[in-house]
Design an enzyme around this catalytic site. Sequence first.
Site, PDB file in Angstrom:
ATOM      1  N   ALA A 117      65.199  66.678  81.872  1.00  0.00           N
ATOM      2  CA  ALA A 117      64.378  65.557  82.332  1.00  0.00           C
ATOM      3  C   ALA A 117      62.913  65.956  82.192  1.00  0.00           C
ATOM      4  O   ALA A 117      62.573  67.144  82.235  1.00  0.00           O
ATOM      5  CB  ALA A 117      64.709  65.238  83.784  1.00  0.00           C
ATOM      6  N   GLY A 139      68.984  67.978  82.225  1.00  0.00           N
ATOM      7  CA  GLY A 139      69.463  66.640  81.882  1.00  0.00           C
ATOM      8  C   GLY A 139      69.937  66.532  80.438  1.00  0.00           C
ATOM      9  O   GLY A 139      70.774  65.685  80.120  1.00  0.00           O
ATOM     10  N   GLU A 161      73.385  67.767  80.500  1.00  0.00           N
ATOM     11  CA  GLU A 161      74.187  66.746  81.194  1.00  0.00           C
ATOM     12  C   GLU A 161      74.451  65.545  80.299  1.00  0.00           C
ATOM     13  O   GLU A 161      75.542  64.974  80.307  1.00  0.00           O
ATOM     14  CB  GLU A 161      73.456  66.330  82.489  1.00  0.00           C
ATOM     15  CG  GLU A 161      73.429  67.475  83.486  1.00  0.00           C
ATOM     16  CD  GLU A 161      72.488  67.236  84.662  1.00  0.00           C
ATOM     17  OE1 GLU A 161      71.289  66.999  84.432  1.00  0.00           O
ATOM     18  OE2 GLU A 161      72.958  67.270  85.807  1.00  0.00           O
ATOM     19  N   GLU A 200      67.607  74.027  86.365  1.00  0.00           N
ATOM     20  CA  GLU A 200      66.831  73.319  87.391  1.00  0.00           C
ATOM     21  C   GLU A 200      66.492  74.214  88.572  1.00  0.00           C
ATOM     22  O   GLU A 200      65.496  73.993  89.268  1.00  0.00           O
ATOM     23  CB  GLU A 200      67.612  72.097  87.897  1.00  0.00           C
ATOM     24  CG  GLU A 200      67.780  70.984  86.870  1.00  0.00           C
ATOM     25  CD  GLU A 200      69.062  71.088  86.059  1.00  0.00           C
ATOM     26  OE1 GLU A 200      69.625  72.203  85.951  1.00  0.00           O
ATOM     27  OE2 GLU A 200      69.495  70.050  85.528  1.00  0.00           O
TER      28      GLU A 200
END
Length: 258
Positions: free
Chosen positions: A65, A109, A112, A132
């Site tokens: 992200a 992300g 993911e 993260e």
Amino acid sequence: MAYETITVDISDDIALITLNRPDALNALNPQLLSELADALDAADTNDKARCIILTGSDKAFAAGADITEMADKSFVDVVTNPLFGDSFERIERIQKPIIAAVSGYALGGGCELAMACDFIIASDTAKFGQPEINLGVIAGLGGSQRLTRLVGKSKSMDMHLTGRFMDATEAESAGLVSRVVPAKKLLDEARAAAGKIAEKSQLAVKAAKDVVNRSYETTLSEGIRYEKAVFQSLFATEDQTEGMAAFKEKREAQFRDR
Ligand code: HXC
């Protein structure tokens, strides 16, 4: 439709969607995920697309992200206005198969997103991780659940707690990716796999995706019962008749998705 953060090419029955924020290593922001969900929805209902490939650049599938866009958010901000709205849930609802073709970094992300696809073909340069923890947070788009189901608790804990990266060889042996190919051949191999899928009865393809995904959501006995019902339902299709007749007649099946 004109997109700014992705490109879409539909040819030879395959929708190739390429993440395209090169300056930020394809970091995911609301615009990118919203455009991606729109493009996937469009491919899902486009007869010219029988399989979807999602890819990034040589250097990065997606480096997570967008940290710069998250950095100043507060608890109240992310609770009242979830970072990506419902884009990820829309991506998870796509019925056609999605192959993630991953080269370079697939982190946070990005990892993911790759795991939310149906399977991952990785180049030998791929690096996966859930780093993260280094930012004082944890995975937020399903990583703690999907990575654990794919590689088991021990390796998943290792990845989430240390933030270390996994190379392509380790990812293949751990079951995170289905195969590793030379970087130069990544898209050719993904296209070849997508082409194989595109030849099949799309009714059977959707059914196969559905029953495999059901295994994540239910018990073994319920899943087997569900598989049996879906298997039986395919005997109502012309493609079952054609597929089995073609086998008996020693010829290629001509599926019509009926
Ligand atoms: C914003 C990013 C970014 C990211 C890289 N960039 N990753 N920008 N968000 N996640 C930007 C860099 O700032 C830099 O911009 C440019 O991309 C190139 O990156 P470099 O760091 O210069 O490249 P390199 O030295 O090769 O290192 C690559 C890297 C590193 C190891 C991938 O960029 C990195 O660690 N990125 C962050 C990875 C990460 O922590 N991901 C998890 C994010 S949190 P400039 O302008 O300086 O050139 C997450 C949560 C998901 O994903 C859940 C949400 C609900």
